[in-house]
Design a protein around this motif. Structure first.
Motif, PDB file in Angstrom:
ATOM      1  N   GLY A  13       3.793  14.496 -11.310  1.00 18.54           N
ATOM      2  CA  GLY A  13       3.941  13.570 -10.193  1.00 18.54           C
ATOM      3  C   GLY A  13       3.084  12.321 -10.283  1.00 18.54           C
ATOM      4  O   GLY A  13       3.226  11.417  -9.464  1.00 18.54           O
ATOM      5  N   ASP A  14       2.174  12.251 -11.244  1.00 21.64           N
ATOM      6  CA  ASP A  14       1.316  11.073 -11.360  1.00 21.64           C
ATOM      7  C   ASP A  14       2.108   9.851 -11.812  1.00 21.64           C
ATOM      8  O   ASP A  14       2.972   9.942 -12.688  1.00 21.64           O
ATOM      9  CB  ASP A  14       0.188  11.310 -12.376  1.00 21.64           C
ATOM     10  N   THR A  15       1.806   8.709 -11.212  1.00 20.38           N
ATOM     11  CA  THR A  15       2.286   7.405 -11.661  1.00 20.38           C
ATOM     12  C   THR A  15       1.089   6.478 -11.610  1.00 20.38           C
ATOM     13  O   THR A  15       0.075   6.791 -10.979  1.00 20.38           O
ATOM     14  CB  THR A  15       3.390   6.843 -10.736  1.00 20.38           C
ATOM     15  N   PHE A  16       1.178   5.321 -12.259  1.00 20.20           N
ATOM     16  CA  PHE A  16       0.079   4.366 -12.180  1.00 20.20           C
ATOM     17  C   PHE A  16      -0.175   3.982 -10.718  1.00 20.20           C
ATOM     18  O   PHE A  16      -1.306   3.795 -10.297  1.00 20.20           O
ATOM     19  CB  PHE A  16       0.379   3.119 -13.019  1.00 20.20           C
ATOM     20  N   PHE A  17       0.899   3.892  -9.911  1.00 23.08           N
ATOM     21  CA  PHE A  17       0.745   3.527  -8.512  1.00 23.08           C
ATOM     22  C   PHE A  17      -0.032   4.596  -7.740  1.00 23.08           C
ATOM     23  O   PHE A  17      -0.988   4.284  -7.026  1.00 23.08           O
ATOM     24  CB  PHE A  17       2.121   3.302  -7.866  1.00 23.08           C
ATOM     25  N   THR A  18       0.351   5.879  -7.894  1.00 25.23           N
ATOM     26  CA  THR A  18      -0.346   6.935  -7.149  1.00 25.23           C
ATOM     27  C   THR A  18      -1.785   7.079  -7.638  1.00 25.23           C
ATOM     28  O   THR A  18      -2.685   7.345  -6.845  1.00 25.23           O
ATOM     29  CB  THR A  18       0.378   8.291  -7.242  1.00 25.23           C
ATOM     30  N   LEU A  19      -2.010   6.876  -8.950  1.00 22.35           N
ATOM     31  CA  LEU A  19      -3.379   6.963  -9.472  1.00 22.35           C
ATOM     32  C   LEU A  19      -4.226   5.798  -8.950  1.00 22.35           C
ATOM     33  O   LEU A  19      -5.396   5.975  -8.628  1.00 22.35           O
ATOM     34  CB  LEU A  19      -3.366   6.980 -11.001  1.00 22.35           C
ATOM     35  N   ALA A  20      -3.635   4.616  -8.856  1.00 23.48           N
ATOM     36  CA  ALA A  20      -4.362   3.458  -8.314  1.00 23.48           C
ATOM     37  C   ALA A  20      -4.783   3.739  -6.875  1.00 23.48           C
ATOM     38  O   ALA A  20      -5.923   3.455  -6.484  1.00 23.48           O
ATOM     39  CB  ALA A  20      -3.500   2.204  -8.394  1.00 23.48           C
ATOM     40  N   GLN A  21      -3.893   4.337  -6.096  1.00 22.07           N
ATOM     41  CA  GLN A  21      -4.233   4.677  -4.709  1.00 22.07           C
ATOM     42  C   GLN A  21      -5.318   5.750  -4.663  1.00 22.07           C
ATOM     43  O   GLN A  21      -6.275   5.633  -3.903  1.00 22.07           O
ATOM     44  CB  GLN A  21      -2.994   5.187  -3.962  1.00 22.07           C
ATOM     45  N   PHE A  29      -7.614   6.592  -6.837  1.00 22.34           N
ATOM     46  CA  PHE A  29      -8.929   6.229  -7.357  1.00 22.34           C
ATOM     47  C   PHE A  29      -9.375   4.835  -6.925  1.00 22.34           C
ATOM     48  O   PHE A  29     -10.292   4.258  -7.505  1.00 22.34           O
ATOM     49  CB  PHE A  29      -8.937   6.363  -8.887  1.00 22.34           C
ATOM     50  N   ASN A  30      -8.717   4.310  -5.882  1.00 24.64           N
ATOM     51  CA  ASN A  30      -9.125   3.038  -5.283  1.00 24.64           C
ATOM     52  C   ASN A  30      -9.250   1.914  -6.313  1.00 24.64           C
ATOM     53  O   ASN A  30     -10.274   1.243  -6.420  1.00 24.64           O
ATOM     54  CB  ASN A  30     -10.439   3.203  -4.506  1.00 24.64           C
ATOM     55  N   THR A  31      -8.188   1.745  -7.089  1.00 23.77           N
ATOM     56  CA  THR A  31      -8.129   0.667  -8.068  1.00 23.77           C
ATOM     57  C   THR A  31      -6.743   0.058  -7.983  1.00 23.77           C
ATOM     58  O   THR A  31      -6.022   0.294  -7.013  1.00 23.77           O
ATOM     59  CB  THR A  31      -8.476   1.186  -9.493  1.00 23.77           C
ATOM     60  N   THR A  32      -6.361  -0.745  -8.951  1.00 23.18           N
ATOM     61  CA  THR A  32      -5.039  -1.374  -8.930  1.00 23.18           C
ATOM     62  C   THR A  32      -4.222  -0.931 -10.138  1.00 23.18           C
ATOM     63  O   THR A  32      -4.775  -0.511 -11.156  1.00 23.18           O
ATOM     64  CB  THR A  32      -5.155  -2.916  -8.964  1.00 23.18           C
ATOM     65  N   VAL A  33      -2.909  -1.059  -9.999  1.00 19.15           N
ATOM     66  CA  VAL A  33      -2.014  -0.737 -11.107  1.00 19.15           C
ATOM     67  C   VAL A  33      -2.335  -1.652 -12.290  1.00 19.15           C
ATOM     68  O   VAL A  33      -2.403  -1.209 -13.434  1.00 19.15           O
ATOM     69  CB  VAL A  33      -0.529  -0.886 -10.678  1.00 19.15           C
TER      70      VAL A  33
END
Length: 193
Positions: free
Chosen positions: A155-163, A165-169
């Protein structure tokens, strides 16, 4: 309150509350217990969260790494094969006898497991298959300073990981220039800023 106005203790990361967030949902998202989340935020009333509030989320302790995540296939033998067979059985895929011998029954169980996790169903057990089985293979990726290695989960995507870990895509893409964000694989190791 801005995220840089709060300092979370070592072993935790700041998280900004969004609409619909609950401690239960946040704990599930990060793979931690509800009690651990509550304990990390003693001054926060879980029943009175507000949008923009910053809390500290403990980082889940990964399972200890096994000495290696050997590549296994038909003909492999030994303790690693027996461990694989037990993990397959526990995941609901019958490899036959747990005998430490990688035979056709074990191969069929591996292929069925790989298909169920959207991995390449080749019957060869490598790092991604071990990781999908819940084994923490020590990452081989060396991440640059200011980033850390992260193993991709379902289920991980760059978008969900950015959210998460409080960073950006964009920052994640810059830290992983050779990674195609549209074909992340479970068990793949990437760098998170």
């Amino acid at each position: 309150m801005e995220i840089n106005q709060i300092t979370c203790p070592t072993g935790s990361t700041p998280y900004i509350i969004k609409a619909g967030d609950t401690f239960f949902q946040i704990a599930r998202t990060f793979g931690i217990s509800l009690n651990a989340l509550i304990a990390a935020n003693p001054g926060v009333d879980p029943n009175r969260l507000f949008i923009g509030q910053v809390i500290c989320v403990p980082t889940a302790a990964p399972p200890p790494p096994i000495s290696s995540c050997p590549t296994l296939s038909i003909g492999s033998r030994g303790a690693s094969v027996a461990q694989l067979q037990e993990l397959l059985r526990n995941a609901g895929f019958n490899p036959g006898a747990i005998d430490g011998i990688f035979g056709t029954g074990t191969q069929a169980a591996v292929i069925a497991f790989q298909r169920s996790r959207n991995l390449v169903p080749d019957g060869i057990v490598g790092r991604m298959t071990w990781t999908a089985l819940g084994v923490n293979c020590a990452p081989t990726t060396t991440c640059p300073p200011g980033t850390f290695a992260y193993t991709v989960r379902a289920g991980d995507t760059f978008f969900t990981l950015a959210q998460r870990f409080n960073t950006t895509v964009d920052a994640i893409q810059r830290a992983n220039p050779t990674v195609n964000p549209n074909s992340l694989q479970i068990g793949q190791v990437i760098c998170i800023p």
